[in-house]
Design a protein around this motif. Structure first.
Motif, PDB file in Angstrom:
ATOM      1  N   MET A 187       0.991  -1.065   0.114  1.00 40.62           N
ATOM      2  CA  MET A 187       0.001  -0.145   0.048  1.00 40.62           C
ATOM      3  C   MET A 187       0.734   1.263   0.132  1.00 40.62           C
ATOM      4  O   MET A 187       0.610   2.391  -0.638  1.00 40.62           O
ATOM      5  N   TRP A 188       2.139   1.268   0.665  1.00 39.95           N
ATOM      6  CA  TRP A 188       2.999   2.582   0.571  1.00 39.95           C
ATOM      7  C   TRP A 188       4.404   1.845   1.124  1.00 39.95           C
ATOM      8  O   TRP A 188       4.167   0.677   1.834  1.00 39.95           O
ATOM      9  N   ALA A 189       5.320   2.534   0.739  1.00 40.61           N
ATOM     10  CA  ALA A 189       6.710   2.045   0.912  1.00 40.61           C
ATOM     11  C   ALA A 189       7.607   3.478   1.236  1.00 40.61           C
ATOM     12  O   ALA A 189       7.270   4.416   0.663  1.00 40.61           O
ATOM     13  N   ARG A 190       8.282   3.330   2.364  1.00 41.34           N
ATOM     14  CA  ARG A 190       9.212   4.337   2.632  1.00 41.34           C
ATOM     15  C   ARG A 190      10.533   4.088   2.956  1.00 41.34           C
ATOM     16  O   ARG A 190      10.837   2.936   3.396  1.00 41.34           O
ATOM     17  N   PHE A 219      18.704   4.158  15.975  1.00 47.01           N
ATOM     18  CA  PHE A 219      17.547   5.164  15.541  1.00 47.01           C
ATOM     19  C   PHE A 219      15.832   4.856  15.782  1.00 47.01           C
ATOM     20  O   PHE A 219      15.617   3.804  15.922  1.00 47.01           O
ATOM     21  N   LEU A 220      15.217   5.804  16.245  1.00 52.00           N
ATOM     22  CA  LEU A 220      13.817   5.695  16.388  1.00 52.00           C
ATOM     23  C   LEU A 220      13.044   6.251  15.235  1.00 52.00           C
ATOM     24  O   LEU A 220      13.091   7.433  15.051  1.00 52.00           O
ATOM     25  N   TRP A 221      12.474   5.739  14.081  1.00 46.46           N
ATOM     26  CA  TRP A 221      11.687   6.439  12.990  1.00 46.46           C
ATOM     27  C   TRP A 221      10.200   6.270  13.460  1.00 46.46           C
ATOM     28  O   TRP A 221       9.727   5.043  13.374  1.00 46.46           O
ATOM     29  N   LYS A 222       9.545   7.534  13.308  1.00 44.17           N
ATOM     30  CA  LYS A 222       7.924   7.267  13.679  1.00 44.17           C
ATOM     31  C   LYS A 222       7.315   7.667  12.205  1.00 44.17           C
ATOM     32  O   LYS A 222       7.519   8.794  11.778  1.00 44.17           O
ATOM     33  N   LEU A 223       6.292   6.914  11.794  1.00 48.66           N
ATOM     34  CA  LEU A 223       5.468   6.993  10.646  1.00 48.66           C
ATOM     35  C   LEU A 223       4.029   7.266  10.824  1.00 48.66           C
ATOM     36  O   LEU A 223       3.715   6.365  11.699  1.00 48.66           O
ATOM     37  N   TRP A 224       3.417   7.849   9.967  1.00 43.96           N
ATOM     38  CA  TRP A 224       1.902   8.079  10.105  1.00 43.96           C
ATOM     39  C   TRP A 224       1.284   6.756   9.577  1.00 43.96           C
ATOM     40  O   TRP A 224       1.784   6.469   8.351  1.00 43.96           O
ATOM     41  N   ALA A 225       0.754   6.016  10.005  1.00 48.34           N
ATOM     42  CA  ALA A 225       0.201   4.688   9.562  1.00 48.34           C
ATOM     43  C   ALA A 225      -0.540   4.823   8.117  1.00 48.34           C
ATOM     44  O   ALA A 225      -0.147   3.860   7.528  1.00 48.34           O
ATOM     45  N   TYR A 226      -1.472   5.500   8.197  1.00 44.68           N
ATOM     46  CA  TYR A 226      -2.397   5.798   6.895  1.00 44.68           C
ATOM     47  C   TYR A 226      -1.341   5.731   5.403  1.00 44.68           C
ATOM     48  O   TYR A 226      -1.797   5.144   4.484  1.00 44.68           O
ATOM     49  N   ASP A 227      -0.481   6.783   5.607  1.00 44.72           N
ATOM     50  CA  ASP A 227       0.272   6.787   4.190  1.00 44.72           C
ATOM     51  C   ASP A 227       1.824   6.760   4.395  1.00 44.72           C
ATOM     52  O   ASP A 227       2.581   6.757   3.352  1.00 44.72           O
ATOM     53  N   GLY A 228       2.280   6.325   5.485  1.00 42.84           N
ATOM     54  CA  GLY A 228       3.724   6.160   5.616  1.00 42.84           C
ATOM     55  C   GLY A 228       4.461   7.727   5.944  1.00 42.84           C
ATOM     56  O   GLY A 228       5.864   7.368   5.781  1.00 42.84           O
ATOM     57  N   SER A 229       3.819   8.681   5.811  1.00 39.95           N
ATOM     58  CA  SER A 229       4.744   9.822   5.811  1.00 39.95           C
ATOM     59  C   SER A 229       5.373   9.843   7.152  1.00 39.95           C
ATOM     60  O   SER A 229       4.948   9.572   8.236  1.00 39.95           O
ATOM     61  N   ARG A 230       6.365  10.728   7.230  1.00 39.59           N
ATOM     62  CA  ARG A 230       7.491  10.862   8.457  1.00 39.59           C
ATOM     63  C   ARG A 230       6.770  11.575   9.326  1.00 39.59           C
ATOM     64  O   ARG A 230       6.444  12.882   9.166  1.00 39.59           O
ATOM     65  N   MET A 231       6.867  11.061  10.689  1.00 36.04           N
ATOM     66  CA  MET A 231       6.462  12.058  11.745  1.00 36.04           C
ATOM     67  C   MET A 231       7.772  12.616  12.453  1.00 36.04           C
ATOM     68  O   MET A 231       7.700  13.718  13.040  1.00 36.04           O
ATOM     69  N   SER A 232       8.877  11.764  12.862  1.00 36.43           N
ATOM     70  CA  SER A 232       9.957  11.935  13.470  1.00 36.43           C
ATOM     71  C   SER A 232      10.946  11.056  13.172  1.00 36.43           C
ATOM     72  O   SER A 232      10.737   9.791  13.052  1.00 36.43           O
ATOM     73  N   GLN A 233      12.316  11.508  13.205  1.00 36.65           N
ATOM     74  CA  GLN A 233      13.220  10.275  13.144  1.00 36.65           C
ATOM     75  C   GLN A 233      14.511  11.188  13.853  1.00 36.65           C
ATOM     76  O   GLN A 233      15.089  12.107  13.964  1.00 36.65           O
TER      77      GLN A 233
END
Length: 899
Positions: free
Chosen positions: A246-249, A287-301
């Motif tokens: 559905m999405w890839a980052r 590292f800790l990488w946080k993504l928005w579940a719906y589209d994979g957009s980055r929240m923080s890294q």
């Protein structure tokens, strides 16, 4: 599985204890003659018991010349080994998931005939360590499973990599969807567009149900070489219910990044991994990488590390999600390893760090190697949070006996402050550059499936952190339930996962110590009664475990002592104290002792008053006191310090069920009796007296504070085992201001009255006196004792005999036609004193031969029997070789005899 010689030479349980250290904190290693690693960790509870367990999975090289998949269960409270399983073929377990009725494991295996190939393997074991089923998913080339989770439908999802499917260059990412029995529902392989090199998935999780995105189902993370075949980039991908992307980052960097663990909280996906691209020194950082579940957009890294030091993670469950609290305000826990000092140059240590909801560091802890100039490798892989504790597993090559690798387990409070081996550090934070979206392609593939089988084993246990002299005692934190210390009338009993303490000392104070949480709490005070009396000398307690199988903890019965006949019952969970009918002893209770036993399906409490030789019994069915038969105890006066223990059928099992063992204070000798209440008429058997003279060479009789209790050194084996059950041991303290501690062992021979061995003295400031007591907790298989004598000293006892560290298990049936072999069917306690009983356990009754050789090769003992044990007498102190042989089984062991 072939047997091997002298597997336990040089192995021992060594404890490193600190004042006021919670018993629930520990660091332990588990291993055999060669190397082991733990890559996976889970938890559960053994059915039919109150024992909670950690389950570690990985591999071992101690049972063949190859790596074999290995899974073991250990007691959560103290780390003691409970059960183990090993697969005969080459392979490794790399992930474990808690299923509804057991544990499911994933990794790879090389079946016989394919010793150089790797095939994906999934296996399921029960909560008590029985093998249930196994599947191997065969393909042409090498395939590997890195992570498994149980899904909402009761099945499983697996991710890893494959060299059998997808376009070149390989490997490619692989995901399998399985049903509850491991049958394949669908399988997909994935790769990135314009692929230049390897793609590998390291972790998978199932996403919550999102009403606006009903097809979204899974998230996987790993590494890809989409930009260059010379470096890796971390990726995260979301899949739908059928495995379609559905999405890839991707985190693109100049050097390497790898994503190893993924968790989800509501609409946020969090990913942990390591990178060396985003600090100026290019060493590895977590590292800790946080993504928005719906589209994979980055929240923080964010990255966490220190200059010139590598910090990494490497497991699919190294990232743990935790609800924050006022006392422990963090939301994420990440486990890995660091090259930071105090590890010698080239070594690594466990490292674990806590982050708040915004990914800001709360604390960072390190569990260091010993800085003795030799680089030691200790790597943490999975972590989990259960109740008030953190558990972290991995491997260590740092122990007292060799530099080989062993499974390593660390248990620490939520604060991370493990006072066994923890250093405190903090490091700077680096911020990463933005990620980018890349195309992600997939294809369906089909695997043929075959079944495979596993065999049961037992695995040695050792304690990390060593001293030159073993210390079998560990302190329990001092109770905080009374303004007075424990004195005459005090005592301790175990019930469920708690210890209950009666303070005595002319108080009514009563409290509870939770063995799992390590916390004291005050309970309802003892009633004053119609005589307005507090608890004084002679009070005694007995605990009756819950017997209905519904989780009922049980009850505690109390004689108040102090010359009264007052008798009470305490029921936990808020029900408190209840007044019961009095026994009517002639002068009240001045030196009371009690024990419970089942007679003809009815449970009785037998009690003595400490005056002359009177005793009575309380019928739990009718709620009334009765006369005993015989009406008096043998041996004359029974004074304060007398003690007894009982065997409740179904609660404590061994060779002596439904009986009482009694220790007399007030006789010419320290008399020990066994009482069988079931024959008509009931009768006493005189056992070996507790020696008057110990290593101090001074004559000591049993007196106030003395206690005798049963301890079964083997936890109840899962399944229906055959052969001779191991006999229980009896542990006793003399009291009367002494520190002496003794063990009585009785074989199953009809004429054996037992043999006493003096154990290490109680390491107390004072001798045991009024308020001294001894109790056994079936919940964690532990021995606990109070010193009394106007102190708050309470100790846990860790038996030093090697056999207290092992369990025996039935061989799993195998349709593969493999020989029914098992490692170590012979049970020996080392060292033994003068007389040694050697037990054996074979699948069927048959005559076996035992020969004993001295160190120059002479035969000093030769015997054949089918009774299940050998009784060895009249051998001088020394080291001997035992050769045990039956028709289908051979084994050689070491025996140490001391004076």
């Amino acid at each position: 599985m072939k047997s091997f010689k002298f597997p336990l030479l040089g192995l021992a349980l060594i404890l490193f204890t600190f004042p006021h250290l919670s018993l629930a904190q520990y660091a332990r290693v588990y291993g055999g003659e060669r190397e082991e690693r733990a890559y996976a960790l889970s938890e559960g509870a053994i059915p039919g018991t109150r024992i909670r367990e950690y389950v570690l999975a990985g591999w071992t090289q101690s049972y063949s010349d190859r790596r074999n998949p290995l899974v073991i269960g250990v007691n959560q409270v103290n780390g003691n080994f409970l059960w183990g399983l090993i697969a005969n073929d080459t392979g490794e377990f790399h992930s474990i998931a808690k299923a509804r009725d057991g544990f499911v494991l994933a990794g790879y295996i090389s079946l016989a005939g394919r010793e150089t190939g790797m095939d994906i393997m999934v296996a399921k074991v029960s909560l008590n360590g029985q093998f249930l089923w196994g599947k191997v998913y065969l393909a042409q080339a090498d395939d590997f499973a890195n992570s498994i989770v149980q899904t909402r439908d009761g099945g499983y999802a697996v991710c890893g990599w494959t060299n059998s499917f997808g376009p070149n260059p390989k490997p490619n990412i692989l995901v399998l969807k399985l049903d509850s029995l491991g049958n394949l529902k669908w399988s997909k392989v994935y790769w990135f567009y314009n692929q230049l090199g390897a793609d590998q998935a390291f972790s998978i999780t199932e996403l919550p149900f999102y009403p606006n995105y009903p097809r979204m189902r899974y998230a996987i993370v790993g590494r890809t070489q989409v930009y260059s075949d010379a470096r890796y980039d971390a990726f995260a991908v979301a899949l739908d219910t059928l495995g379609n992307p559905m999405w890839a980052r991707i985190i693109p960097g100049v050097y390497d990044e790898e994503a190893h663990s993924v968790v989800v909280s509501h609409d946020t996906i969090a990913v942990a991994g390591w990178t060396n691209s985003f600090n100026q020194f290019h060493d590895a950082d977590i590292f800790l990488w946080k993504l928005w579940a719906y589209d994979g957009s980055r929240m923080s890294q964010k990255g966490f590390g220190e200059p010139f030091i590598d910090e990494k993670v490497g497991d699919d469950r190294c990232l743990v999600l935790k609800p924050p609290s006022s006392t422990h305000p963090y939301n994420f826990l990440i486990a890995g390893w660091t090259g930071h000092t105090p590890a010698p140059a080239g070594g690594t240590d466990f490292q674990y760090l806590a982050l708040d909801k915004s990914a800001a560091p709360v604390w960072m802890r390190r569990h260091p190697s010993f800085a003795n100039g030799t680089p030691h490798i200790e790597a943490a892989y999975p972590a989990l949070i259960s109740g008030s504790y953190i558990a972290i597993a991995g491997f260590s090559d740092n122990d007292a006996f060799s530099l080989r690798e062993d499974m390593h387990l660390l248990r620490t409070p939520l604060s991370g402050l493990n006072r066994v081996c923890t250093a405190l550090d903090s490091g700077p934070t680096y911020y990463f550059t933005a990620d980018s979206v890349k195309y992600f392609l997939s294809d369906s593939v089909n695997f043929p499936i075959t079944a495979f089988f596993m065999d049961t084993i037992r695995v040695p246990v050792r304690k990390l952190c060593t001293l030159s002299t073993p210390n079998p005692f560990g302190p329990v934190p001092a109770p905080s339930i009374s303004a007075k210390p424990v004195k005459s009338g005090g005592g301790l009993v175990a019930l469920g996962n708690n210890l209950y303490l009666l303070v005595g000392n002319n108080t009514r104070d009563f409290g509870r110590y939770n063995l799992e949480d390590g916390v004291w709490s005050k309970e309802e005070s003892i009633p004053l009664g119609v005589r307005n009396k507090k608890v004084k000398k002679g009070a005694c307690m007995v605990a009756i475990p819950g017997m209905d199988g519904k989780g009922v903890e049980g009850e505690i019965y109390l004689l108040k002592g102090g010359g009264t006949n007052e008798f009470y019952k305490f029921t936990p969970n808020g029900k408190g104290w209840q007044t019961l009918p009095e026994p009517g002893f002639m002068k009240g209770v001045k030196g009371g002792f009690m024990a419970a036993v089942a007679v003809n399906d009815c449970t009785y409490i037998y009690a003595g008053s400490g005056y002359k030789n009177e005793w009575k019994r309380f019928n739990l069915q009718t709620g009334q006191w009765e006369k005993c038969l015989p009406e008096t105890l043998p041996g004359g006066n029974w004074k304060i310090g007398s003690s007894m223990d009982g065997f409740l059928d179904g609660v404590k099992k061994g060779n002596l069920p439904n009986k009482l063992i009694l220790m007399q204070a007030g006789g010419r000798e320290n008399n020990i009796f066994m009482f069988n209440p079931q024959p008509e008429p009931p009768g006493f058997l005189r056992l070996a007296s507790l020696p008057l003279v110990g290593r101090s060479a001074r004559k000591k009789k049993v007196g106030e504070g003395a206690s005798i209790r049963m301890f079964n050194p083997q936890p109840e084996p899962p399944g229906e085992g055959k052969g001779v059950e191991p006999s229980p041991w009896f542990l006793a303290t003399k009291g009367k201001n002494t520190k002496e501690f003794w063990q009585l062992e009785i074989s199953s021979a009809e004429d054996d009255t037992g043999h006493w061995t003096q154990l290490p003295d109680i390491p107390s400031e004072k001798g045991i006196k009024g308020g001294g007591s001894l109790t056994y907790s079936p919940w964690d298989l532990g021995i606990y004792l109070t010193v009394g004598n106007n102190t708050n000293e309470i100790f846990a006892y860790y038996p030093s005999q090697e056999e207290s560290l092992f369990s025996f298990f039935p061989k799993e049936p195998s349709s593969m036609g493999k020989a029914d072999k098992a490692s170590h069917r012979v049970r020996i306690s080392n060292p033994a004193r003068g007389l040694a009983t050697i037990y054996y356990n074979l699948p069927k009754k048959e005559k076996v031969a035992l020969k004993i050789y001295n160190m120059v090769g002479d035969i000093v003992y030769s015997e054949k029997t089918d009774r299940g044990f050998f009784l060895i007498k009249k051998l001088p102190a020394g080291i001997y070789l035992l050769r045990f042989e039956s028709k289908d089984y051979k084994e050689e062991r070491k025996l140490i005899l001391v004076k």
